[in-house]
Design a protein around this motif. Structure first.
Motif, PDB file in Angstrom:
ATOM      1  N   PHE A 173       0.839  -1.202   0.000  1.00 20.61           N
ATOM      2  CA  PHE A 173       0.000   0.000   0.000  1.00 20.61           C
ATOM      3  C   PHE A 173       0.871   1.247   0.000  1.00 20.61           C
ATOM      4  O   PHE A 173       0.709   2.149  -0.829  1.00 20.61           O
ATOM      5  CB  PHE A 173      -0.905  -0.015   1.238  1.00 20.61           C
ATOM      6  CG  PHE A 173      -1.763   1.203   1.389  1.00 20.61           C
ATOM      7  CD1 PHE A 173      -2.494   1.696   0.329  1.00 20.61           C
ATOM      8  CD2 PHE A 173      -1.827   1.860   2.609  1.00 20.61           C
ATOM      9  CE1 PHE A 173      -3.296   2.819   0.483  1.00 20.61           C
ATOM     10  CE2 PHE A 173      -2.628   2.985   2.762  1.00 20.61           C
ATOM     11  CZ  PHE A 173      -3.343   3.462   1.693  1.00 20.61           C
TER      12      PHE A 173
ATOM     13  N   ILE B 228      -4.242  -1.133  -2.658  1.00 20.10           N
ATOM     14  CA  ILE B 228      -5.018  -1.413  -1.456  1.00 20.10           C
ATOM     15  C   ILE B 228      -5.231  -2.913  -1.413  1.00 20.10           C
ATOM     16  O   ILE B 228      -6.096  -3.440  -2.099  1.00 20.10           O
ATOM     17  CB  ILE B 228      -6.406  -0.742  -1.519  1.00 20.10           C
ATOM     18  CG1 ILE B 228      -6.290   0.684  -1.974  1.00 20.10           C
ATOM     19  CG2 ILE B 228      -7.110  -0.848  -0.194  1.00 20.10           C
ATOM     20  CD1 ILE B 228      -5.619   1.545  -0.982  1.00 20.10           C
TER      21      ILE B 228
ATOM     22  N   MET C  81      -6.674  -5.655   0.435  1.00 24.88           N
ATOM     23  CA  MET C  81      -7.505  -6.076   1.556  1.00 24.88           C
ATOM     24  C   MET C  81      -7.253  -7.539   1.912  1.00 24.88           C
ATOM     25  O   MET C  81      -7.700  -8.004   2.948  1.00 24.88           O
ATOM     26  CB  MET C  81      -8.989  -5.888   1.234  1.00 24.88           C
ATOM     27  CG  MET C  81      -9.388  -4.454   1.049  1.00 24.88           C
ATOM     28  SD  MET C  81      -9.091  -3.465   2.511  1.00 24.88           S
ATOM     29  CE  MET C  81     -10.669  -3.491   3.280  1.00 24.88           C
TER      30      MET C  81
ATOM     31  N   ILE D 184      -4.731 -10.604 -11.309  1.00 21.01           N
ATOM     32  CA  ILE D 184      -5.816  -9.666 -11.024  1.00 21.01           C
ATOM     33  C   ILE D 184      -5.345  -8.221 -10.922  1.00 21.01           C
ATOM     34  O   ILE D 184      -5.809  -7.353 -11.662  1.00 21.01           O
ATOM     35  CB  ILE D 184      -6.529 -10.062  -9.708  1.00 21.01           C
ATOM     36  CG1 ILE D 184      -7.208 -11.412  -9.892  1.00 21.01           C
ATOM     37  CG2 ILE D 184      -7.547  -9.008  -9.311  1.00 21.01           C
ATOM     38  CD1 ILE D 184      -7.732 -12.014  -8.633  1.00 21.01           C
TER      39      ILE D 184
ATOM     40  N   PHE E 105      -4.340  -5.668 -13.759  1.00 17.41           N
ATOM     41  CA  PHE E 105      -5.355  -5.069 -14.631  1.00 17.41           C
ATOM     42  C   PHE E 105      -6.021  -3.874 -13.973  1.00 17.41           C
ATOM     43  O   PHE E 105      -6.834  -3.205 -14.588  1.00 17.41           O
ATOM     44  CB  PHE E 105      -6.415  -6.113 -14.999  1.00 17.41           C
ATOM     45  CG  PHE E 105      -5.839  -7.311 -15.683  1.00 17.41           C
ATOM     46  CD1 PHE E 105      -5.355  -7.198 -16.980  1.00 17.41           C
ATOM     47  CD2 PHE E 105      -5.755  -8.522 -15.035  1.00 17.41           C
ATOM     48  CE1 PHE E 105      -4.801  -8.297 -17.613  1.00 17.41           C
ATOM     49  CE2 PHE E 105      -5.205  -9.621 -15.668  1.00 17.41           C
ATOM     50  CZ  PHE E 105      -4.722  -9.513 -16.956  1.00 17.41           C
ATOM     51  N   LEU E 106      -5.729  -3.663 -12.706  1.00 22.25           N
ATOM     52  CA  LEU E 106      -6.458  -2.644 -11.969  1.00 22.25           C
ATOM     53  C   LEU E 106      -5.565  -1.498 -11.521  1.00 22.25           C
ATOM     54  O   LEU E 106      -5.978  -0.680 -10.702  1.00 22.25           O
ATOM     55  CB  LEU E 106      -7.128  -3.269 -10.735  1.00 22.25           C
ATOM     56  CG  LEU E 106      -8.177  -4.339 -11.033  1.00 22.25           C
ATOM     57  CD1 LEU E 106      -8.622  -5.020  -9.761  1.00 22.25           C
ATOM     58  CD2 LEU E 106      -9.378  -3.732 -11.739  1.00 22.25           C
TER      59      LEU E 106
ATOM     60  N   ARG F 146      -6.681   2.193 -10.495  1.00 23.69           N
ATOM     61  CA  ARG F 146      -8.071   2.200 -10.038  1.00 23.69           C
ATOM     62  C   ARG F 146      -8.107   1.645  -8.611  1.00 23.69           C
ATOM     63  O   ARG F 146      -8.519   0.517  -8.387  1.00 23.69           O
ATOM     64  CB  ARG F 146      -8.931   1.349 -10.971  1.00 23.69           C
ATOM     65  CG  ARG F 146      -9.087   1.976 -12.350  1.00 23.69           C
ATOM     66  CD  ARG F 146      -9.390   0.938 -13.395  1.00 23.69           C
ATOM     67  NE  ARG F 146     -10.681   0.291 -13.195  1.00 23.69           N
ATOM     68  CZ  ARG F 146     -11.029  -0.843 -13.797  1.00 23.69           C
ATOM     69  NH1 ARG F 146     -10.175  -1.449 -14.601  1.00 23.69           N
ATOM     70  NH2 ARG F 146     -12.213  -1.369 -13.585  1.00 23.69           N
TER      71      ARG F 146
ATOM     72  N   LEU G  35      -9.909   2.019  -5.942  1.00 24.08           N
ATOM     73  CA  LEU G  35     -11.133   1.536  -5.291  1.00 24.08           C
ATOM     74  C   LEU G  35     -11.516   0.162  -5.824  1.00 24.08           C
ATOM     75  O   LEU G  35     -11.970  -0.701  -5.080  1.00 24.08           O
ATOM     76  CB  LEU G  35     -12.267   2.529  -5.506  1.00 24.08           C
ATOM     77  CG  LEU G  35     -12.014   3.899  -4.893  1.00 24.08           C
ATOM     78  CD1 LEU G  35     -13.196   4.813  -5.082  1.00 24.08           C
ATOM     79  CD2 LEU G  35     -11.692   3.772  -3.414  1.00 24.08           C
ATOM     80  N   GLU G  36     -11.295  -0.066  -7.135  1.00 25.95           N
ATOM     81  CA  GLU G  36     -11.583  -1.384  -7.696  1.00 25.95           C
ATOM     82  C   GLU G  36     -10.633  -2.424  -7.125  1.00 25.95           C
ATOM     83  O   GLU G  36     -11.030  -3.554  -6.843  1.00 25.95           O
ATOM     84  CB  GLU G  36     -11.469  -1.366  -9.226  1.00 25.95           C
ATOM     85  CG  GLU G  36     -12.728  -0.956  -9.937  1.00 25.95           C
ATOM     86  CD  GLU G  36     -12.827   0.547 -10.071  1.00 25.95           C
ATOM     87  OE1 GLU G  36     -12.050   1.262  -9.396  1.00 25.95           O
ATOM     88  OE2 GLU G  36     -13.677   1.019 -10.841  1.00 25.95           O
TER      89      GLU G  36
ATOM     90  N   LEU H   8      -9.355  -2.379  -4.243  1.00 24.15           N
ATOM     91  CA  LEU H   8      -9.847  -2.657  -2.891  1.00 24.15           C
ATOM     92  C   LEU H   8     -10.927  -3.735  -2.919  1.00 24.15           C
ATOM     93  O   LEU H   8     -10.882  -4.713  -2.167  1.00 24.15           O
ATOM     94  CB  LEU H   8     -10.390  -1.347  -2.317  1.00 24.15           C
ATOM     95  CG  LEU H   8     -10.796  -1.250  -0.855  1.00 24.15           C
ATOM     96  CD1 LEU H   8     -10.767   0.207  -0.457  1.00 24.15           C
ATOM     97  CD2 LEU H   8     -12.161  -1.803  -0.601  1.00 24.15           C
ATOM     98  N   LEU H   9     -11.890  -3.577  -3.837  1.00 24.51           N
ATOM     99  CA  LEU H   9     -12.998  -4.529  -3.881  1.00 24.51           C
ATOM    100  C   LEU H   9     -12.527  -5.908  -4.328  1.00 24.51           C
ATOM    101  O   LEU H   9     -12.894  -6.929  -3.744  1.00 24.51           O
ATOM    102  CB  LEU H   9     -14.085  -4.014  -4.827  1.00 24.51           C
ATOM    103  CG  LEU H   9     -14.776  -2.740  -4.349  1.00 24.51           C
ATOM    104  CD1 LEU H   9     -15.798  -2.289  -5.369  1.00 24.51           C
ATOM    105  CD2 LEU H   9     -15.434  -2.968  -3.005  1.00 24.51           C
ATOM    106  N   ALA H  10     -11.683  -5.936  -5.364  1.00 21.52           N
ATOM    107  CA  ALA H  10     -11.233  -7.236  -5.878  1.00 21.52           C
ATOM    108  C   ALA H  10     -10.438  -7.979  -4.813  1.00 21.52           C
ATOM    109  O   ALA H  10     -10.619  -9.183  -4.607  1.00 21.52           O
ATOM    110  CB  ALA H  10     -10.386  -7.033  -7.134  1.00 21.52           C
TER     111      ALA H  10
ATOM    112  N   TRP I 240     -10.646  -7.598  -1.626  1.00 21.13           N
ATOM    113  CA  TRP I 240     -11.564  -8.030  -0.557  1.00 21.13           C
ATOM    114  C   TRP I 240     -12.199  -9.360  -0.942  1.00 21.13           C
ATOM    115  O   TRP I 240     -12.295 -10.286  -0.136  1.00 21.13           O
ATOM    116  CB  TRP I 240     -12.631  -6.976  -0.312  1.00 21.13           C
ATOM    117  CG  TRP I 240     -13.635  -7.423   0.696  1.00 21.13           C
ATOM    118  CD1 TRP I 240     -14.839  -8.003   0.448  1.00 21.13           C
ATOM    119  CD2 TRP I 240     -13.508  -7.365   2.113  1.00 21.13           C
ATOM    120  NE1 TRP I 240     -15.473  -8.311   1.623  1.00 21.13           N
ATOM    121  CE2 TRP I 240     -14.676  -7.927   2.663  1.00 21.13           C
ATOM    122  CE3 TRP I 240     -12.512  -6.891   2.966  1.00 21.13           C
ATOM    123  CZ2 TRP I 240     -14.882  -8.029   4.035  1.00 21.13           C
ATOM    124  CZ3 TRP I 240     -12.729  -6.996   4.324  1.00 21.13           C
ATOM    125  CH2 TRP I 240     -13.899  -7.553   4.849  1.00 21.13           C
TER     126      TRP I 240
END
Lengths: 377, 533
Positions: B262, B268, B270, B324, B327-328, B331, B333-334, B336-338, B340
């Motif tokens: 981070f 990010i 998670m 994963i 590719f992000l 981004r 916030l994306e 973070l979600l992936a 998670w």
């Protein structure tokens, strides 16, 4: 002007969604109450409650979509507002139990008698009246959202930092509500409700009414959100999402816009929580768990952030999946949910509704572009 | 109490004899003969003899007499002990069969009982087991038994262990202080000696003097009590600081990998907590294999698990980055979600493989036990974790600052395009950096398996704390992470006595939320152009 807004200002999608939601809100309770249990179209009461739960989730998703999809604020703590609204309602329901609790104390809820408390803490006063409780359902989450937003947005905490501190907020509340001395029932939370405004909570008629109210809340939230998004205020929100610094330099008070929309969103989440509690029959600190708030984010992402109908579709679809998985393949639910997070962010960044809209837009563009060469011949 | 005095004199005499002639003093046949004489006076004398004899069986015989299990044969004058299974010879402990017919118990009266009580005290105060001696001294300190004074003095003269000697002296001072017929000077001195003991019991004793005590003694006691309280406050601060550093080092271990992924890369992650969890489970698997295959290596299990945990977590990290996260980029916030979602998948995978219950991870012998600084006891496990956390931290700094790989990592994070133009394979470096961060999380898992439950939820309990530490310390700054972790650890422990553990933690969270408002970029913010990149 309102009429103009209602009939011309709304997207066709929103109008369709409103109609569908209200139709469901009337038809499902009717099918539950009016048709006999043997009838093929009869909806059992447990399904009414389940759908009612989905409806409150849909409202939470809408609230989240309003700040995330349209203002770029990814809140990982919206569950906190939802749970606070739920606790306010739960406190009202606890006071309604009266002397019917296990210990039969007319004033104190059971857990307080159990903890040997002698009198009601000051913050429980007034919750015996529905009007006061309803006011608190709006005020407590709204105030928290306002104060939190006021501080965070004024100091320009953005992006992942904001996400992390919203998560810290709900985590701190989780720890706080777990404490017995907080006076909110500790880790058991509030439960064993009997009456709501004089009607028994468990009765099919009450359930049906709560379901209708939940649908009404979704519809009203959708209308409100659509109104906000369509207005000039909403355009500024989108501008902030896409280029915050530029919007600020043009002269808009970014912090004020963000605080207002965050507060509205917090209030909506709180209302959803207030309707959630009487239908589920319990509220406990696990509603504050950071995982719950992130799950709400994935509903919005699946449905399509930045599309209001998408939030509703996503909330219902994911929770339907959850109900099905936890019944049929319980150990695979977390794999499915985790996979959903990964797949949606990688392959469906616009979500279901967003992707459909995109395909449709492309088709229209292609249809508009295709005939052009023909007249040249 | 003349009897006591006489007893004491006898005891003292016997002790002197004991020092001079150990072989002779060990002989208890005379005492046994007195026991068999069936007279109260002889029995009391025998008890005194036994107490001073230092014979290994003396305590057993005295205890048996106290319980009424000591008997003698009227015919042969042999003294025996009655046990659950039969009778044994008092002097040797050898079983006697058949049981003689003419046994009768050794009788006791109040005079003998008094002698017995003093003898028991003396026997434990002079027991060969140091722990028992200390326990007996503390017991006297609390009971302030006036009768124990002579025995105490004898024991002080004999004691070789400095700590037990101090405990004995404190006990003696307690007796003198509360003795109205002692001289004022002696009592003031005693207050001074009790101050040396320096704990809560000492304060209680010093404050408990009756109001008819002379003022000079009371003042001395009050001064001593105040001094002890100051000492105690100091020690408790020291303890808080020490526990705080211990907690801080745990936070540092959990957060340090995140400081790379981070802080340095801006990802990010998670699923960071799950990398810690994978490390802990690697330790579990290694220990299981060692237990079943080669138990002799158990003390090395953590050392073996360390590189394996690094490889497992690091490998999973590289895999995640390649499939994963790459590719992000850009981004957050994306991401973070992936991640998670990944953390949910990893948790469930571990739960499916190992079950949902806590797994037992043992501590090697060098990590069990504790050491004492004054009144503080610190377990070796905690101490090793502090050392380990600092070692990992310094090692990481060295890797980043002194190795070519570290140079490339820093180059890519500072200016990707330029680094790429200089011929650095940026995608490769990305994967390597992310793998390094995850691998360090795995190493942290090995250490945390020693102090936390190894369960699929292990990671979740650290993820929020870790983010707090990194954000508080300042993103992109490893030293900030160190300072942030230690500060939060110490602050947390200092809040705990006032607010309780949970409320303390809530206060820290609220403090960080407010702190981020004030300094959105953390304690040690990066300055200049890189900030908004």
């Amino acid at each position: 002007m309102i009429g103009h807004f209602l009939f011309r200002g709304l997207d066709r999608g929103v109008v369709v969604a409103l109609t569908v939601i209200l139709a469901i809100g009337v038809l499902v309770p009717a099918a539950n109450l009016l048709l006999p249990p043997g009838h093929p179209l009869h909806v059992p009461t447990y399904l009414v409650t389940l759908f009612g739960k989905y409806a409150t989730y849909a409202t939470l998703a809408l609230a989240l979509d309003l700040v995330w999809g349209y203002c770029g604020i990814l809140s990982l703590g919206h569950g906190a507002f939802f749970a606070l609204g739920g606790y306010a309602m739960g406190m009202y329901l606890m006071r309604q139990i009266g002397s019917r609790g296990v210990y039969g104390n007319p004033l104190l809820p059971d857990f307080m008698v159990f903890l040997n408390w002698k009198e009601l803490p000051w913050y429980w006063l007034g919750f015996d009246r529905f009007g006061f409780a309803a006011l608190m359902v709006v005020l407590v989450p709204g105030l928290l959202a306002f104060v939190f937003g006021w501080f965070a947005f004024r100091s320009r905490v953005t992006g992942v930092y904001l996400s992390i501190i919203t998560q810290a907020l709900t985590y701190a509340l989780l720890l706080a509500f777990f404490r017995n001395d907080m006076g909110f029932g500790g880790n058991n939370g509030l439960t064993d409700f009997k009456d709501i405004v004089g009607f028994p909570v468990q009765a099919a008629g009450t359930r049906a009414a709560l379901f209708f109210l939940s649908c009404l809340l979704v519809a009203a939230s959708l209308l409100l959100a659509a109104g906000i998004v369509k207005s000039k205020f909403g355009k500024v929100l989108i501008a902030i999402r896409d280029a915050e610094s530029r919007t600020r330099f043009i002269g808009y008070r970014v912090a004020t816009y963000k605080t207002v929309v965050f507060t509205v969103s917090g209030v909506l989440a709180g209302l959803a929580g207030a309707l959630y509690v009487p239908q589920v029959g319990i509220i406990n600190p696990s509603e504050f768990a950071p995982a719950n708030s992130i799950e709400a984010v994935i509903w919005v992402a699946v449905g399509g952030r930045g599309t209001l109908t998408g939030a509703i579709v996503g909330a219902v679809a994911v929770n339907w999946g959850k109900t099905w998985f936890t019944g049929a393949l319980p150990e695979f639910w977390l794999f499915a949910l985790g996979g959903l997070f990964v797949v949606v962010t990688l392959f469906l960044p616009k979500g279901i509704v967003g992707t459909i809209a995109e395909i449709r837009a492309k088709r229209t563009a292609a249809a508009a572009a295709a005939p052009k060469p023909a007249p040249a011949e | 109490m003349p009897i006591i005095r006489r007893l004491a004199r006898a005891l003292g005499l016997i002790l002197v004899l004991f020092y001079a002639l150990p072989a002779a003093a060990q002989d208890i046949s005379g005492a046994l003969a007195k026991l068999a004489a069936d007279s109260y006076a002889d029995t009391a004398a025998a008890v005194v003899d036994l107490a001073g004899s230092g014979h290994p069986r003396a305590a057993v015989i005295v205890a048996a007499l106290q319980d009424g299990r000591l008997e003698f044969d009227r015919a042969s004058k042999a003294v025996v002990l009655r046990t659950a299974s039969g009778v044994v010879d008092a002097a040797t402990g050898a079983a006697i069969a058949p049981v003689p017919g003419s046994l009768s118990p050794v009788r006791v009266n109040n005079r003998v009982r008094t002698a017995l009580a003093a003898a028991m005290g003396a026997l434990t105060l002079m027991s060969p087991d140091p722990a028992k001696r200390r326990e007996a001294a503390d017991a006297v300190f609390k009971s302030r038994d006036q009768a124990a004074l002579p025995t105490l003095e004898a024991a002080i003269a004999k004691e070789a262990d400095g700590r037990i000697r101090a405990a004995l002296q404190a006990a003696r001072a307690a007796v003198i202080l509360t003795r109205p017929d002692a001289s004022d000077d002696a009592r003031v001195d005693a207050a001074g000696s009790i101050r040396e003991r320096g704990d809560q019991d000492a304060v209680a004793l010093l404050r408990s003097l009756p109001s008819d005590t002379p003022k000079r003694v009371r003042d001395a006691a009050e001064t001593a009590a105040k001094a002890v309280e100051t000492d105690l406050a100091l020690w408790s601060s020291a303890q808080n600081a020490l526990y705080g550093v211990s907690l801080g080092s745990v936070l540092l271990l959990a957060a340090i990998g995140l400081a790379i992924t981070f802080g340095v890369m801006g990802i990010i992650n998670m699923a960071h907590g799950e990398m810690v969890m994978l490390g802990a489970y690697t330790t579990f698997v290694v220990q299981e294999l060692i237990r079943t295959r080669m138990p002799g290596l158990f003390d090395w299990s953590l050392a073996i698990a360390l590189p394996l945990a690094f490889l497992v977590s690091g490998g999973v990290g590289v895999l995640i980055e390649r499939t994963i996260i790459r590719f992000l980029y850009g981004r957050p916030l994306e991401t973070l979600l992936a991640t998670w979602g990944l953390s949910l998948i990893l948790q469930q995978a571990v739960r499916t493989v190992f079950g949902a219950n806590n797994r037992e991870v043992g501590a090697p012998s060098f990590m069990s036990g504790s050491i004492e600084f004054g009144p503080l006891a610190i377990t070796w496990g905690r101490l090793w974790i502090v050392v380990f956390a600092l070692a990992v931290f310094l090692g990481l700094i060295l890797v980043l600052k002194k190795t070519p790989a570290g140079l490339q990592m820093r180059a890519v994070t500072q200016n990707r395009a330029m680094a790429s133009a200089m011929g650095i394979r940026t995608p490769f470096v990305d994967a390597l950096t992310f793998g390094l961060g995850c691998g360090i999380a795995g190493i942290a898992g090995v250490a945390l398996s020693q102090i936390d439950n190894v369960s699929p939820n292990l990671g979740q309990s650290y993820i929020i704390d870790s983010f707090m530490v990194v954000v508080f310390g300042g993103v992109g700054n490893l030293w900030g992470t160190l300072v942030g972790a230690l500060t939060l650890g110490v602050v947390n422990k200092f809040l705990e006595p006032f607010a309780g553990a949970v409320l303390g933690k809530i206060l820290v969270l609220v403090f960080i939320i407010l702190f981020i408002q004030k300094r959105p970029r953390g304690l040690f913010a990066l300055k200049g152009r890189a900030v908004d990149a």
